[in-house]
Design a protein around this motif. Structure first.
Motif, PDB file in Angstrom:
ATOM      1  N   GLU A   1       0.843  -1.189   0.000  1.00  0.00           N
ATOM      2  CA  GLU A   1       0.000   0.000   0.000  1.00  0.00           C
ATOM      3  C   GLU A   1       0.881   1.243   0.000  1.00  0.00           C
ATOM      4  O   GLU A   1       2.009   1.224   0.495  1.00  0.00           O
ATOM      5  N   GLU A   2       0.364   2.342  -0.559  1.00  0.00           N
ATOM      6  CA  GLU A   2       1.164   3.559  -0.704  1.00  0.00           C
ATOM      7  C   GLU A   2       1.614   4.153   0.622  1.00  0.00           C
ATOM      8  O   GLU A   2       2.635   4.842   0.693  1.00  0.00           O
ATOM      9  N   ASP A   3       0.849   3.899   1.693  1.00  0.00           N
ATOM     10  CA  ASP A   3       1.189   4.489   2.985  1.00  0.00           C
ATOM     11  C   ASP A   3       2.051   3.557   3.849  1.00  0.00           C
ATOM     12  O   ASP A   3       2.315   3.843   5.020  1.00  0.00           O
ATOM     13  N   THR A   4       2.492   2.428   3.274  1.00  0.00           N
ATOM     14  CA  THR A   4       3.341   1.496   4.014  1.00  0.00           C
ATOM     15  C   THR A   4       4.684   2.158   4.338  1.00  0.00           C
ATOM     16  O   THR A   4       5.281   2.810   3.493  1.00  0.00           O
TER      17      THR A   4
ATOM     18  N   GLU B   1      13.551   0.988  -6.850  1.00  0.00           N
ATOM     19  CA  GLU B   1      12.672  -0.082  -7.322  1.00  0.00           C
ATOM     20  C   GLU B   1      11.197   0.140  -6.978  1.00  0.00           C
ATOM     21  O   GLU B   1      10.318  -0.264  -7.744  1.00  0.00           O
ATOM     22  N   LEU B   2      10.916   0.761  -5.830  1.00  0.00           N
ATOM     23  CA  LEU B   2       9.526   0.941  -5.415  1.00  0.00           C
ATOM     24  C   LEU B   2       8.909   2.152  -6.101  1.00  0.00           C
ATOM     25  O   LEU B   2       9.605   3.032  -6.604  1.00  0.00           O
ATOM     26  N   GLU B   3       7.584   2.205  -6.096  1.00  0.00           N
ATOM     27  CA  GLU B   3       6.873   3.197  -6.903  1.00  0.00           C
ATOM     28  C   GLU B   3       6.106   4.194  -6.041  1.00  0.00           C
ATOM     29  O   GLU B   3       5.801   3.952  -4.876  1.00  0.00           O
ATOM     30  N   GLY B   4       5.770   5.331  -6.655  1.00  0.00           N
ATOM     31  CA  GLY B   4       4.859   6.302  -6.059  1.00  0.00           C
ATOM     32  C   GLY B   4       5.325   6.865  -4.730  1.00  0.00           C
ATOM     33  O   GLY B   4       6.503   7.128  -4.501  1.00  0.00           O
ATOM     34  N   LYS B   5       4.365   7.025  -3.800  1.00  0.00           N
ATOM     35  CA  LYS B   5       4.642   7.624  -2.504  1.00  0.00           C
ATOM     36  C   LYS B   5       5.562   6.760  -1.643  1.00  0.00           C
ATOM     37  O   LYS B   5       6.180   7.245  -0.708  1.00  0.00           O
TER      38      LYS B   5
ATOM     39  N   ILE C   1      10.769   5.383   2.973  1.00  0.00           N
ATOM     40  CA  ILE C   1      11.836   4.408   3.233  1.00  0.00           C
ATOM     41  C   ILE C   1      12.817   4.969   4.252  1.00  0.00           C
ATOM     42  O   ILE C   1      13.483   5.984   4.008  1.00  0.00           O
ATOM     43  N   THR C   2      12.906   4.319   5.380  1.00  0.00           N
ATOM     44  CA  THR C   2      13.800   4.739   6.458  1.00  0.00           C
ATOM     45  C   THR C   2      14.956   3.742   6.572  1.00  0.00           C
ATOM     46  O   THR C   2      14.887   2.635   6.038  1.00  0.00           O
ATOM     47  N   ALA C   3      16.001   4.142   7.295  1.00  0.00           N
ATOM     48  CA  ALA C   3      17.154   3.263   7.513  1.00  0.00           C
ATOM     49  C   ALA C   3      17.331   3.043   9.015  1.00  0.00           C
ATOM     50  O   ALA C   3      17.321   3.996   9.794  1.00  0.00           O
TER      51      ALA C   3
END
Length: 345
Positions: free
Chosen positions: A96-99, A123-127, A132-134
């Motif tokens: 999901e976009e909010d993941t 590789e991932l799309e959209g929002k 993406i955090t580290a």
């Protein structure tokens, strides 16, 4: 009903993070490609990577990545660095976009020289690219799984997002700090593995504590030099994911990279040492990537250079140490000396 979190990667670190999340009250599904590993976790509630540990029966495992992430608000990626792109491609189109995606893998991709979060962003799309955090820091799975006090860092330029992940993991034995400098956090986590191999080689040569102290302090100088050139904040390397992670990885009996270095320093060739390792020593692949990167950026990294030559050019470890020691004289703090007015004695 508790919120679901998916952990992708059933190694020791993935399992330890799954246990932290389970202790914090989340529904945890752990995905691993090995059917034997999944069966071991589901049926026996253990992971052979963490011998003697009984896992919570609430932690479930599956080989099906779609099943693992279905309904999960947070996905934690904890696989070897060379598998991150494979996993990212698998995740594409099923989140999901909010993941919120938490990258807990450490390394630099060999051909692209990208950090782990950058691979996921590519590789991932959209929002999702912005979610993406580290997650990194001085943290051996063998101690986290025993609820020993541990401090780590979550990095993202968006403070609110970083604080969401902080709240997700934080408890009375697992303390999480935030940092907006993902570049520094991820580079510190990756490059310290090369210095840890050097520390292991030194130990294998029976060189003692003086050499270890030198490797840690001069090693962090090399890490910082590369990091600043790539846009990181210098202060990050004085923190948990810089100096902290370097100390624990260079000195601990749990360190895979130090263990591999010890085998090499004791006389084994790289292939022999790798064959005896049960888990991945990320510093080997990272040494290749960073050696190339330092050359391209024209950055001096003498320890990294000698580790690369020992591992991939079959250089004698004692000769490598000798070559490090006889280099021309240097000022200790390179970036300060230009500002210092020297006085004649």
């Amino acid at each position: 009903m508790s919120e679901k979190v998916a952990v992708i990667g059933g190694g020791s670190w993935g399992t330890a993070l799954a246990a932290v999340l389970n202790n914090n009250g989340y529904e945890v599904v752990l995905r691993d490609i090995s059917e034997d590993k999944v069966k071991e976790i589901n049926d026996d509630h253990k992971n052979s990577y963490l011998p003697g540990i009984k896992l919570s029966e609430e932690i479930k495992a599956t080989t099906d990545i779609k099943e693992a992430v279905k309904g999960a608000k947070v996905v934690v990626v904890v696989v070897p660095s060379h598998i991150v792109r494979v996993v990212a491609k698998e995740l594409k189109g099923i989140l999901e976009e909010d993941t919120i995606v938490v990258s807990a893998s450490k390394g630099i991709e060999e051909n692209t020289h990208l950090r782990m979060s950058e691979i996921l962003q590519e590789e991932l799309e959209g929002k999702l690219k912005h979610n993406i955090t580290a997650l990194s820091g001085p943290s051996h799975a063998e101690e986290v799984i025993l609820n020993h006090p541990t401090t780590i860092v979550v990095a993202h330029k968006n403070r609110k997002l970083a604080e969401k992940v902080q709240d997700l993991f934080m408890n009375d034995y697992f303390r999480v700090y935030t940092n907006p400098d993902a570049i520094g956090v991820e580079l510190g986590a990756a490059v310290k593995n090369i210095i840890a191999i050097a520390a292991g080689i030194s130990a294998g040569l029976d060189y003692g504590d003086n050499a270890l102290a030198a490797l840690i302090t001069r090693g962090i100088a090399e890490v910082k030099r590369l990091g600043v050139a790539m846009g990181a904040e210098p202060a990050t390397f004085s923190g948990l994911t810089g100096l902290g992670d370097l100390i624990v990885t260079c000195a601990s009996e749990h360190s895979r990279n130090r263990r591999l270095g010890f085998k090499v320093g004791s006389g084994k060739k790289l292939d022999e040492a790798l064959a005896e390792m049960k888990m991945v020593a990320e510093g080997v692949r990272t040494a290749k990537a960073v050696h190339t990167l330092a050359s391209q950026l024209e950055i001096e990294m003498p320890i990294v250079d000698q580790v690369y030559r020992i591992l991939f050019e079959d250089k004698d470890p004692q000769q490598a140490v000798y070559d490090l020691m006889i280099r021309g004289p240097k000022h200790e703090i390179e970036y300060v000396v230009d500002c210092i007015e020297w006085k004649d004695a």
